[in-house]
Design an enzyme around this catalytic site. Structure first.
Site, PDB file in Angstrom:
ATOM      1  N   LYS A  17      -0.092  12.336  -0.909  1.00  0.00           N
ATOM      2  CA  LYS A  17      -1.123  11.304  -0.973  1.00  0.00           C
ATOM      3  C   LYS A  17      -1.412  10.647   0.328  1.00  0.00           C
ATOM      4  O   LYS A  17      -2.670  10.203   0.386  1.00  0.00           O
ATOM      5  CB  LYS A  17      -0.461  10.048  -2.003  1.00  0.00           C
ATOM      6  CG  LYS A  17      -1.214   9.047  -2.170  1.00  0.00           C
ATOM      7  CD  LYS A  17      -2.589   9.195  -2.772  1.00  0.00           C
ATOM      8  CE  LYS A  17      -3.394   8.214  -2.770  1.00  0.00           C
ATOM      9  NZ  LYS A  17      -2.979   6.894  -3.760  1.00  0.00           N
ATOM     10  N   CYS A  37      -6.586   1.612   0.747  1.00  0.00           N
ATOM     11  CA  CYS A  37      -5.948   3.150   0.723  1.00  0.00           C
ATOM     12  C   CYS A  37      -6.262   3.656   2.154  1.00  0.00           C
ATOM     13  O   CYS A  37      -5.508   4.030   2.963  1.00  0.00           O
ATOM     14  CB  CYS A  37      -6.660   3.965  -0.356  1.00  0.00           C
ATOM     15  SG  CYS A  37      -5.897   3.662  -1.892  1.00  0.00           S
TER      16      CYS A  37
END
Length: 343
Positions: free
Chosen positions: A138, A192
């Site tokens: 991720k 993010c």
């Protein structure tokens, strides 16, 4: 986000995973707090799934010790898994259903059972792997995007110094079948892409030269925008910064999320004298979060001479006819008026 699964019962917590500004390492306190809350009600044999994006090794370093200190035996009392989320604000339901997922598990058999749970709503491929690979994958996804954005932003600066059209150059280069350069912009925001690469920089400071450079390049773009504003002010003899209006406070189009937004970064980089009076408007932000923020678009336009498009909301695209008389700095390349300024 954390899920506890026991006899059909699900418990969810959503918490942030920020980085520590000085060290660039993950700040795990919110993760640890949420895990402890789950353990307070955890039944024997439950599966604890961490979905929040975390740095590689976080579960081994912080989560396993917490569980063991509470007297739980991992693999017997609690099954520990990591299934990093892959959704973006504004399109969450679609992405929950249509993005592939990764499930990291100590026990592949438990991983397959949790895969069956996720298959109830996820239509795409679900990969079962080990926990550390899931953690790393991720972070790598978001770091990849950050590096590619940084390349486009660095091209913008190169082209600006020699009066070249970066958008035309990118369009031509992207005709090559193996080239896909992203579009430049005023900076990188959100929870993010602007955060996760720092986890790698913090944990592997001697090995992340490219990642660090990309982060610095993207973080420099609000200052680049500020320089372009000054260029336009000088060219048109405008000395009053209050005649400048920033359109857009969110970090991306058509959402109300302002976390780490390039506009907020730009305002932070302005010295106190320069920042005083600059106008701001965003149709998606209905609460006042900065000084001189307008809630009415026409009132905002009436107060400014230079309009800086920081976010390409559909709202501004649908109102091009009423901004024609402004000096426009278009950082998103959505304005086709002759004479509008670009990055």
């Amino acid at each position: 986000m954390y899920n506890r699964i026991s006899k059909g019962t699900h418990l969810h917590y959503a918490v942030p995973t920020p980085y520590i500004k000085d060290s660039k390492k993950l700040d795990p306190k919110y993760v640890i707090s949420a895990v402890n809350s789950v353990l307070d009600v955890c039944e024997k044999g439950a599966s604890l799934i961490i979905e929040s994006t975390i740095s590689p090794g976080t579960i081994d370093k912080y989560i396993r010790p917490v569980i063991e200190e509470r007297g739980f035996i991992i693999g017997e009392d609690v099954n520990l898994l990591h299934a990093p989320e892959r959704i973006i604000p504004g399109n969450m339901i679609y992405e929950l259903e249509n993005n592939s997922r990764t499930i990291g598990a100590d026990n592949p058999e438990i991983g397959e059972k949790v895969k069956g749970l996720y298959a109830n709503f996820c239509k795409e491929e679900i990969v079962v792997t080990d926990i550390r690979s899931a953690e790393m994958s991720k972070v790598v996804e978001n770091t990849f995007r950050d590096i590619n954005i940084a390349f486009a932003n660095e091209l913008t600066k190169i082209c600006r110094t020699d009066n070249m059209d970066v958008y035309e150059i990118i369009k031509i280069a992207n005709k090559h079948p193996r080239v896909n350069i992203l579009q430049p912009g005023p900076g990188v925001g959100g929870h993010c892409i602007s955060v996760d690469p720092w986890f790698l920089v913090g944990d592997y400071p001697d090995l992340t030269n490219l990642i660090l450079t990309a982060r610095k390049t993207n973080d420099s773009m609000p200052r680049h925008v500020l320089g372009r504003i000054r260029d336009i002010m000088r060219k048109h003899g405008i000395k009053d910064i209050s005649k400048v209006g920033l359109y857009g406070l969110t970090y991306k189009e058509n959402v109300d999320d302002t976390r780490e937004s390039p506009t907020l970064q730009l305002l932070e980089r302005m010295d106190e004298h320069l920042a005083f009076g600059v106008k701001v408007f965003d149709p998606f932000v209905n609460r006042r979060i900065v000084d001189h923020q307008f809630m009415n678009f026409e009132d905002f336009l009436n107060e400014i001479e230079i309009l800086v498009i920081m976010v390409g909301h559909d709202h501004i695209k649908n109102n091009m006819d009423i901004i024609r008389d402004k000096l426009i700095l278009d950082t998103k390349n959505i304005c086709l008026f002759e004479g509008s300024y670009k990055l």
